[in-house]
Design an enzyme around this catalytic site. Structure first.
Site, PDB file in Angstrom:
ATOM      1  N   LYS A  92      -3.872  -2.465  -7.293  1.00  0.00           N
ATOM      2  CA  LYS A  92      -5.315  -2.403  -7.586  1.00  0.00           C
ATOM      3  C   LYS A  92      -5.567  -2.453  -9.087  1.00  0.00           C
ATOM      4  O   LYS A  92      -4.765  -1.904  -9.865  1.00  0.00           O
ATOM      5  CB  LYS A  92      -5.908  -1.087  -7.042  1.00  0.00           C
ATOM      6  CG  LYS A  92      -5.434  -0.715  -5.637  1.00  0.00           C
ATOM      7  CD  LYS A  92      -6.067   0.548  -5.088  1.00  0.00           C
ATOM      8  CE  LYS A  92      -5.384   0.984  -3.802  1.00  0.00           C
ATOM      9  NZ  LYS A  92      -4.245   1.889  -3.988  1.00  0.00           N
ATOM     10  N   TYR A  98      -1.520   4.471 -10.696  1.00  0.00           N
ATOM     11  CA  TYR A  98      -0.499   5.403 -10.179  1.00  0.00           C
ATOM     12  C   TYR A  98       0.748   5.423 -11.076  1.00  0.00           C
ATOM     13  O   TYR A  98       1.603   6.302 -10.914  1.00  0.00           O
ATOM     14  CB  TYR A  98      -0.071   5.052  -8.740  1.00  0.00           C
ATOM     15  CG  TYR A  98      -1.166   5.038  -7.696  1.00  0.00           C
ATOM     16  CD1 TYR A  98      -2.439   5.548  -7.954  1.00  0.00           C
ATOM     17  CD2 TYR A  98      -0.937   4.507  -6.432  1.00  0.00           C
ATOM     18  CE1 TYR A  98      -3.443   5.509  -6.988  1.00  0.00           C
ATOM     19  CE2 TYR A  98      -1.927   4.478  -5.455  1.00  0.00           C
ATOM     20  CZ  TYR A  98      -3.176   4.969  -5.751  1.00  0.00           C
ATOM     21  OH  TYR A  98      -4.166   4.933  -4.793  1.00  0.00           O
ATOM     22  N   ASP A 143       1.303   0.680  -0.427  1.00  0.00           N
ATOM     23  CA  ASP A 143       0.063   0.700  -1.208  1.00  0.00           C
ATOM     24  C   ASP A 143       0.285   1.420  -2.536  1.00  0.00           C
ATOM     25  O   ASP A 143       0.570   2.606  -2.564  1.00  0.00           O
ATOM     26  CB  ASP A 143      -1.031   1.451  -0.433  1.00  0.00           C
ATOM     27  CG  ASP A 143      -2.323   1.507  -1.216  1.00  0.00           C
ATOM     28  OD1 ASP A 143      -3.079   0.524  -1.144  1.00  0.00           O
ATOM     29  OD2 ASP A 143      -2.559   2.510  -1.928  1.00  0.00           O
ATOM     30  N   HIS A 192     -10.263  -1.221  -7.624  1.00  0.00           N
ATOM     31  CA  HIS A 192      -9.983   0.159  -7.203  1.00  0.00           C
ATOM     32  C   HIS A 192     -11.255   0.963  -6.909  1.00  0.00           C
ATOM     33  O   HIS A 192     -11.329   1.702  -5.927  1.00  0.00           O
ATOM     34  CB  HIS A 192      -9.135   0.848  -8.280  1.00  0.00           C
ATOM     35  CG  HIS A 192      -8.307   1.986  -7.779  1.00  0.00           C
ATOM     36  ND1 HIS A 192      -7.061   2.285  -8.258  1.00  0.00           N
ATOM     37  CD2 HIS A 192      -8.559   2.921  -6.826  1.00  0.00           C
ATOM     38  CE1 HIS A 192      -6.571   3.341  -7.611  1.00  0.00           C
ATOM     39  NE2 HIS A 192      -7.470   3.748  -6.752  1.00  0.00           N
TER      40      HIS A 192
HETATM   41  P1  NAD Z   1      -2.642  11.681   2.625  1.00  0.00           P
HETATM   42  O1  NAD Z   1      -3.787  11.991   3.499  1.00  0.00           O
HETATM   43  O2  NAD Z   1      -1.759  10.534   2.934  1.00  0.00           O
HETATM   44  O3  NAD Z   1      -1.790  13.031   2.496  1.00  0.00           O
HETATM   45  C1  NAD Z   1      -0.594  13.038   1.779  1.00  0.00           C
HETATM   46  C2  NAD Z   1      -0.038  14.451   1.765  1.00  0.00           C
HETATM   47  O4  NAD Z   1       0.067  14.947   3.099  1.00  0.00           O
HETATM   48  C3  NAD Z   1       1.383  14.510   1.213  1.00  0.00           C
HETATM   49  O5  NAD Z   1       1.360  14.663  -0.181  1.00  0.00           O
HETATM   50  C4  NAD Z   1       1.961  15.710   1.910  1.00  0.00           C
HETATM   51  O6  NAD Z   1       1.603  16.877   1.225  1.00  0.00           O
HETATM   52  C5  NAD Z   1       1.252  15.688   3.256  1.00  0.00           C
HETATM   53  N1  NAD Z   1       2.028  15.060   4.327  1.00  0.00           N
HETATM   54  C6  NAD Z   1       2.540  13.802   4.395  1.00  0.00           C
HETATM   55  N2  NAD Z   1       3.151  13.597   5.551  1.00  0.00           N
HETATM   56  C7  NAD Z   1       3.047  14.750   6.265  1.00  0.00           C
HETATM   57  C8  NAD Z   1       3.480  15.147   7.530  1.00  0.00           C
HETATM   58  N3  NAD Z   1       4.151  14.320   8.334  1.00  0.00           N
HETATM   59  N4  NAD Z   1       3.185  16.425   7.941  1.00  0.00           N
HETATM   60  C9  NAD Z   1       2.488  17.265   7.151  1.00  0.00           C
HETATM   61  N5  NAD Z   1       2.045  16.930   5.931  1.00  0.00           N
HETATM   62  C10 NAD Z   1       2.328  15.689   5.494  1.00  0.00           C
HETATM   63  O7  NAD Z   1      -3.253  11.589   1.144  1.00  0.00           O
HETATM   64  P2  NAD Z   1      -3.256  10.593  -0.088  1.00  0.00           P
HETATM   65  O8  NAD Z   1      -1.944  10.512  -0.762  1.00  0.00           O
HETATM   66  O9  NAD Z   1      -4.437  11.004  -0.887  1.00  0.00           O
HETATM   67  O10 NAD Z   1      -3.631   9.164   0.552  1.00  0.00           O
HETATM   68  C11 NAD Z   1      -2.675   8.257   1.007  1.00  0.00           C
HETATM   69  C12 NAD Z   1      -2.592   7.042   0.101  1.00  0.00           C
HETATM   70  O11 NAD Z   1      -3.852   6.415   0.019  1.00  0.00           O
HETATM   71  C13 NAD Z   1      -2.256   7.353  -1.362  1.00  0.00           C
HETATM   72  O12 NAD Z   1      -0.889   7.650  -1.556  1.00  0.00           O
HETATM   73  C14 NAD Z   1      -2.703   6.082  -2.006  1.00  0.00           C
HETATM   74  O13 NAD Z   1      -1.735   5.059  -1.821  1.00  0.00           O
HETATM   75  C15 NAD Z   1      -3.972   5.779  -1.245  1.00  0.00           C
HETATM   76  N6  NAD Z   1      -5.199   6.305  -1.911  1.00  0.00           N
HETATM   77  C16 NAD Z   1      -6.105   5.404  -2.377  1.00  0.00           C
HETATM   78  C17 NAD Z   1      -7.256   5.837  -3.008  1.00  0.00           C
HETATM   79  C18 NAD Z   1      -8.239   4.837  -3.511  1.00  0.00           C
HETATM   80  O14 NAD Z   1      -9.142   5.205  -4.283  1.00  0.00           O
HETATM   81  N7  NAD Z   1      -8.134   3.579  -3.133  1.00  0.00           N
HETATM   82  C19 NAD Z   1      -7.511   7.196  -3.158  1.00  0.00           C
HETATM   83  C20 NAD Z   1      -6.586   8.104  -2.657  1.00  0.00           C
HETATM   84  C21 NAD Z   1      -5.435   7.646  -2.033  1.00  0.00           C
END
Ligand code: NAD
Length: 275
Positions: free
Chosen positions: A76, A51, A46, A109
């Site tokens: 997106k 980004y 994704d 988005h």
């Molecule tokens: P997430 O909930 O996936 O958390 C990511 C963070 O969690 C990492 O940066 C790291 O610090 C920690 N992490 C990852 N793996 C771990 C593990 N195994 N143990 C402990 N900590 C760990 O948060 P995110 O990045 O906000 O969301 C995931 C994805 O969703 C984004 O990368 C993006 O692709 C998407 N997203 C989309 C929107 C949207 O508006 N459509 C908004 C936010 C995120």
């Protein structure tokens, strides 16, 4: 239990339930993490134009050696590019950066309702789908009113709504509407942006299971029928986050996670305030 669990979209296509998120990854990090993830068995990535790492995602895909048709790539259209012509141009630019001929899923988005452009944007996505360049189309951060308006005006139901969902913010009314309309819910920030693996309830379940907090959270998403796209650029965590297909949570454990739901649990922006 299969490692290739997929969800069927309302257009008949399959989307792998668990994917890799790359928000905040640099292009070089995105390349390395996509290559690592695909090597581990992930088949869903994704990204988004905003980004600024689509080129890295495409490079990681090619470096992995995994055939293009085996991988589900989502990107997106950003708010500034909403509108019919602007969206078509933004899509071309995304494909060029990805160096791909099509994406598997193209999303609006944010609804950005103050701009009043999401219907025109959706009509551009319909064209891209008809051309086969966006195999499936959907939305992100749409609330019930936006979905209902979009469907009433265009007659086409998005395949996916990608929204913030994790045990602290479960969006149950919206998910119930998705179910009624045949929309797959894809959870962003499934790990609560890294805050939830150490939540006491999550940790307690993880300890009892001999699993990590992140794995417990991801099992909750899978067993609740949600797609989830956890982000990590750390190879060991990318592996850990995909090693969730050989165990399942019991009903009591799921119920303890369900009980964490909180109307104030939102971490990211409110859809009405992004535009
Ligand atoms: P997430 O909930 O996936 O958390 C990511 C963070 O969690 C990492 O940066 C790291 O610090 C920690 N992490 C990852 N793996 C771990 C593990 N195994 N143990 C402990 N900590 C760990 O948060 P995110 O990045 O906000 O969301 C995931 C994805 O969703 C984004 O990368 C993006 O692709 C998407 N997203 C989309 C929107 C949207 O508006 N459509 C908004 C936010 C995120």
């Amino acid at each position: 239990m299969s490692t290739r669990q997929t969800l069927t979209l309302n257009d008949g296509r399959q989307m792998p339930q668990l994917g890799l998120g790359v928000w905040k990854a640099t292009p070089a990090q995105a390349k390395a993490s996509v290559e690592a993830a695909l090597g581990l068995g992930y088949r869903h990535v994704d990204t988004a134009a905003i980004y600024a790492n689509e080129a890295g995602v495409g490079a990681g895909l090619r470096a992995s050696g995994v055939p293009r048709e085996d991988v589900f790539i989502t990107t997106k259209v950003w708010n500034d590019d909403q509108g019919f012509d602007a969206t078509l141009a933004a899509f071309d630019a995304s494909l060029k950066r990805l160096k791909l001929e099509y994406v598997d899923l193209y999303l609006i988005h944010w609804p950005a309702p103050s701009r009043g452009l999401y219907l025109d944007t959706w009509r551009a996505l319909l064209r891209l789908r008809d051309e086969g360049r966006a195999r499936s189309i959907g939305v992100s951060n749409f609330e019930a009113a936006h979905l209902e308006h979009l469907i009433a005006e265009t007659g086409v139901t998005p395949a996916v709504n990608q929204v913030e969902v994790h045990p602290r913010f479960q969006q149950r009314p919206l998910r119930a509407l998705h179910e009624k309309l045949g929309i797959v819910t894809c959870a962003w920030s499934p790990l609560g942006q890294g805050t939830l693996p150490t939540h006491p309830t999550v940790e307690a379940i993880a300890r009892a299971r001999g699993r990590s907090g992140a794995q417990v959270l991801l099992r909750w998403h899978l067993q609740r029928g949600l797609a989830a796209i956890p982000k990590s650029v750390t190879p060991s965590r990318i592996a850990e986050n995909f090693d969730v297909f050989s165990f399942s949570l019991g009903d009591d454990e799921l119920a303890r996670l369900d009980a964490l739901d909180d109307d104030d649990g939102r971490i990211g922006p409110h859809p009405l305030r992004m535009g």
